[in-house]
Write a protein that holds these residues in place. Structure first.
Motif, short mmCIF file in Angstrom:
data_model
loop_
_atom_site.label_atom_id
_atom_site.label_comp_id
_atom_site.label_asym_id
_atom_site.label_seq_id
_atom_site.Cartn_x
_atom_site.Cartn_y
_atom_site.Cartn_z
N PRO A 238 0.84 -1.20 0.00
CA PRO A 238 0.00 0.00 0.00
C PRO A 238 0.88 1.25 0.00
CG PRO A 238 -0.41 -1.39 1.93
CD PRO A 238 0.80 -1.93 1.26
N GLU A 239 0.50 2.21 -0.80
CA GLU A 239 1.26 3.45 -0.88
C GLU A 239 0.66 4.47 0.06
OE1 GLU A 239 3.91 4.17 -2.76
OE2 GLU A 239 4.02 2.23 -3.78
N LEU A 240 1.45 4.92 1.01
CA LEU A 240 0.96 5.90 1.97
C LEU A 240 0.52 7.18 1.27
CD1 LEU A 240 0.58 5.83 5.00
CD2 LEU A 240 2.74 7.05 5.24
N LYS A 241 1.23 7.49 0.20
CA LYS A 241 0.93 8.70 -0.57
C LYS A 241 -0.51 8.65 -1.09
CE LYS A 241 3.09 11.40 -4.27
NZ LYS A 241 2.20 11.32 -5.45
N GLU A 242 -0.89 7.48 -1.60
CA GLU A 242 -2.24 7.31 -2.15
C GLU A 242 -3.29 7.44 -1.03
OE1 GLU A 242 -2.93 3.45 -3.82
OE2 GLU A 242 -5.05 3.92 -4.20
N PHE A 243 -3.02 6.79 0.11
CA PHE A 243 -3.93 6.89 1.25
C PHE A 243 -4.08 8.36 1.66
CE2 PHE A 243 -3.30 2.39 1.61
CZ PHE A 243 -4.40 1.91 2.29
N SER A 244 -2.95 9.04 1.78
CA SER A 244 -3.00 10.41 2.29
C SER A 244 -3.75 11.31 1.31
CB SER A 244 -1.59 10.94 2.56
OG SER A 244 -0.95 11.30 1.37
N GLU A 245 -3.50 11.14 0.01
CA GLU A 245 -4.19 12.00 -0.96
C GLU A 245 -5.70 11.83 -0.88
OE1 GLU A 245 -0.58 12.29 -4.22
OE2 GLU A 245 -2.32 11.03 -4.67
N ARG A 246 -6.13 10.57 -0.85
CA ARG A 246 -7.57 10.30 -0.78
C ARG A 246 -8.17 10.83 0.53
NH1 ARG A 246 -9.66 5.73 -3.17
NH2 ARG A 246 -11.61 6.53 -2.33
N ILE A 247 -7.49 10.53 1.64
CA ILE A 247 -8.03 10.92 2.94
C ILE A 247 -8.04 12.45 3.08
CG2 ILE A 247 -7.56 10.88 5.44
CD1 ILE A 247 -6.60 7.93 4.99
N LEU A 248 -6.92 13.08 2.73
CA LEU A 248 -6.84 14.54 2.91
C LEU A 248 -7.78 15.28 1.96
CD1 LEU A 248 -3.02 15.04 3.59
CD2 LEU A 248 -4.90 14.89 5.24
N ASP A 249 -7.94 14.74 0.74
CA ASP A 249 -8.90 15.34 -0.21
C ASP A 249 -10.30 15.37 0.39
OD1 ASP A 249 -7.13 15.96 -2.11
OD2 ASP A 249 -7.75 14.42 -3.58
N THR A 250 -10.72 14.22 0.90
CA THR A 250 -12.05 14.13 1.50
C THR A 250 -12.14 15.05 2.70
OG1 THR A 250 -12.10 11.82 0.83
CG2 THR A 250 -13.75 12.51 2.43
N TYR A 251 -11.10 15.02 3.50
CA TYR A 251 -11.09 15.84 4.72
C TYR A 251 -11.26 17.32 4.39
CZ TYR A 251 -10.01 16.94 9.53
OH TYR A 251 -10.10 17.37 10.81
N GLU A 252 -10.45 17.78 3.44
CA GLU A 252 -10.51 19.20 3.10
C GLU A 252 -11.83 19.58 2.43
OE1 GLU A 252 -6.63 19.54 1.35
OE2 GLU A 252 -5.86 19.27 3.39
N ASP A 253 -12.30 18.67 1.59
CA ASP A 253 -13.62 18.85 0.96
C ASP A 253 -14.71 19.08 1.98
OD1 ASP A 253 -13.14 18.74 -1.66
OD2 ASP A 253 -14.26 16.86 -2.04
N ARG A 254 -14.70 18.19 2.98
CA ARG A 254 -15.82 18.19 3.92
C ARG A 254 -15.67 19.22 5.04
NH1 ARG A 254 -19.48 13.91 4.14
NH2 ARG A 254 -20.61 15.52 5.27
N LEU A 255 -14.47 19.72 5.25
CA LEU A 255 -14.24 20.67 6.32
C LEU A 255 -15.15 21.90 6.19
CD1 LEU A 255 -12.39 20.32 8.70
CD2 LEU A 255 -10.61 21.60 7.49
N GLY A 256 -15.45 22.25 4.94
CA GLY A 256 -16.32 23.39 4.69
C GLY A 256 -17.73 23.22 5.25
N ASP A 257 -18.14 21.97 5.52
CA ASP A 257 -19.47 21.71 6.09
C ASP A 257 -19.54 22.06 7.57
OD1 ASP A 257 -19.89 20.65 3.63
OD2 ASP A 257 -19.90 18.55 4.26
N LEU A 258 -18.37 22.30 8.19
CA LEU A 258 -18.35 22.49 9.64
C LEU A 258 -18.05 23.93 10.01
CD1 LEU A 258 -16.31 19.36 10.82
CD2 LEU A 258 -18.78 19.58 10.56
N LYS A 259 -18.48 24.31 11.22
CA LYS A 259 -18.16 25.63 11.74
C LYS A 259 -16.78 25.61 12.38
CE LYS A 259 -22.14 26.44 14.15
NZ LYS A 259 -23.11 25.44 13.72
#
Ligand SMILES: *Cc1c(COP(=O)(O)O)cnc(C)c1O
Length: 411
Positions: A238-259
């Motif tokens: 497993p490539e950590l880079k791939e995990f991090s890109e997917r996880i961080l993308d989702t994280y940053e995407d969804r952060l806008g939903d929160l105060k």
């Protein structure tokens, strides 16, 4: 010379000098794993899961690189503090915390991951000041798509069921001394695809939105550990880079939903220490029977994973790495149990008594799950670093087998 080398050290020579079995850990590989996590998850907090390997020297290396710790008992909390982890970066997990566990966590001033409403009330009663906590949520990630995930399914003993999570936070808000500050989940271990993490993370954000509406400010979202490593030749690493890109993308995407702007926390264990370590064993006997058995001096007393989970570890004849494989061998330990098999049917060069067999990728859930079964003393651990080595845990003595036993008078 056909000897296996780890971090510039000939492990066969090391075995001759120190005796076997021997856990041998590469410092450079450990540092590299830490560096990768810090590089790819730059803004996240990494809390090392202490249960994977609680050797103090290893934990010191990890804590000195700024990582925090995930602990599961008062004993692991004690070890983590001894290993240099800062209390602000320790999360106390566990589904069955005793009063002693809770008291030690409160005294150390760490945050709690709370697994039930019962535990919430217990902490509230014991605490005299405010305690920051997250609930461990069972996100019920779909078993059909992710059949190997063992802790994030509905049936699992871990966490607050998904449907009850919001109610739990409502309760926490009204409970004395309790400050809800985060959401925690951990969906399983040795996961080789980022997909289940994304599914769990999406669910955590859905919950976070509802939790915020209750008036709770979220300081962290902790998505647990579980990123897998490559154990077999066939498995794709497993490539950590791939995990991090997917996880961080989702994280940053969804952060806008929160105060609030909660920190992301990850709790890797296996992927920090797993591939850093060999278990070096010596061959006591080769027997041609139903299978070609190679009996070595370590069994499930020192490496439980194959017997417990049927897990696969690569095996190398450490003093014959330049010889071509010629026969199939099954590597068994010295324990008085049929299930004491470390590896089935491996193609290896001809093996003889006195050879050294290394079991690879044993840094996680190896020594930390060891026992003294069959009167076997636990072995030593060694750290190798660019041609040099240090004993980081001595082999146990016979006195350690007697331990704290007491014979009553008159016996
Ligand atoms: C075991 C565990 C981890 C670490 O899991 P790995 O698969 O070793 O990364 C992290 N968090 C919790 C709560 C755990 O129980």
């Amino acid at each position: 010379m056909g000897n296996l080398v780890l971090d510039g050290v000939d492990v066969v020579e090391l075995g001759r000098e120190l005796g076997t079995p021997l856990y041998i850990t590469s410092r450079s590989r450990l540092e590299e794993n830490i560096r990768e996590y810090r590089k790819y998850f730059k803004n996240a907090d990494i809390y090392y899961a202490v249960k994977a390997n609680n050797n103090l020297a290893i934990m010191k290396i990890i804590s000195s690189r700024g990582l925090g710790a995930d602990v599961f008992s008062d004993g692991e909390l004690y070890l983590a503090l001894m290993g240099g982890f800062k209390r602000e970066k320790i999360l106390f997990n566990g589904n069955s915390k005793s009063t002693e566990d809770i008291v030690s966590g409160i005294e150390a001033g760490v945050r709690f991951s709370v697994d039930s409403i019962d535990e919430l009330h217990a902490i509230s009663e014991i605490a005299e000041e405010e305690v920051e906590m997250a609930f461990r949520i069972n996100p019920d990630v779909s078993p059909e798509t992710h059949p190997k995930i063992a802790t994030g399914l509905k049936e699992s003993k871990f966490g607050i069921p998904w449907e009850m999570a919001e109610r739990a936070y409502e309760k926490a808000l009204k409970t004395d001394h309790i400050v809800p500050a985060g959401i925690h989940c951990h969906i399983g271990s040795q996961i080789l695809s980022p997909d289940p993490f994304i599914e769990a993370l999406e669910k955590m954000f859905d919950l976070a939105i509802r939790v915020e509406k209750l008036g709770i400010e979220l300081d962290f979202l902790d998505m647990g550990g579980g990123i897998g490593i490559q154990y077999s030749e066939e498995e794709k690493a497993p490539e950590l880079k791939e995990f991090s890109e997917r996880i961080l993308d989702t994280y940053e995407d969804r952060l806008g939903d929160l105060k609030s702007e909660p920190n992301l926390i990850l709790e890797p264990g296996r992927s920090i220490v797993g591939n850093t370590t060999f278990l070096l064993t010596k061959v006591n006997a080769v027997k041609r029977a139903f299978r070609n058995f190679v009996a070595v001096d370590a069994g499930f007393n020192l490496l439980m994973r194959p017997a417990m989970y049927g897990s696969y570890h690569r095996v190398v004849v450490a003093n014959r790495v330049d010889e071509t494989p010629s026969e199939t061998y099954t590597i068994v330990g010295p324990i008085c149990e049929t299930g004491d098999v470390l590896a089935y049917d491996r193609m290896l060069p001809e093996v003889r008594r006195g050879d050294y067999v290394a079991i690879l990728d044993t840094g996680a859930y190896g020594f930390s799950m060891s026992s003294q079964y069959n009167g076997r003393r636990r072995c030593a651990e060694v750290l190798v670093d660019n041609g040099r080595w240090w004993i980081i845990r001595e082999r146990e003595s016979y006195a350690d087998l007697v331990g704290r036993q007491i014979i009553p008078p008159g016996i």
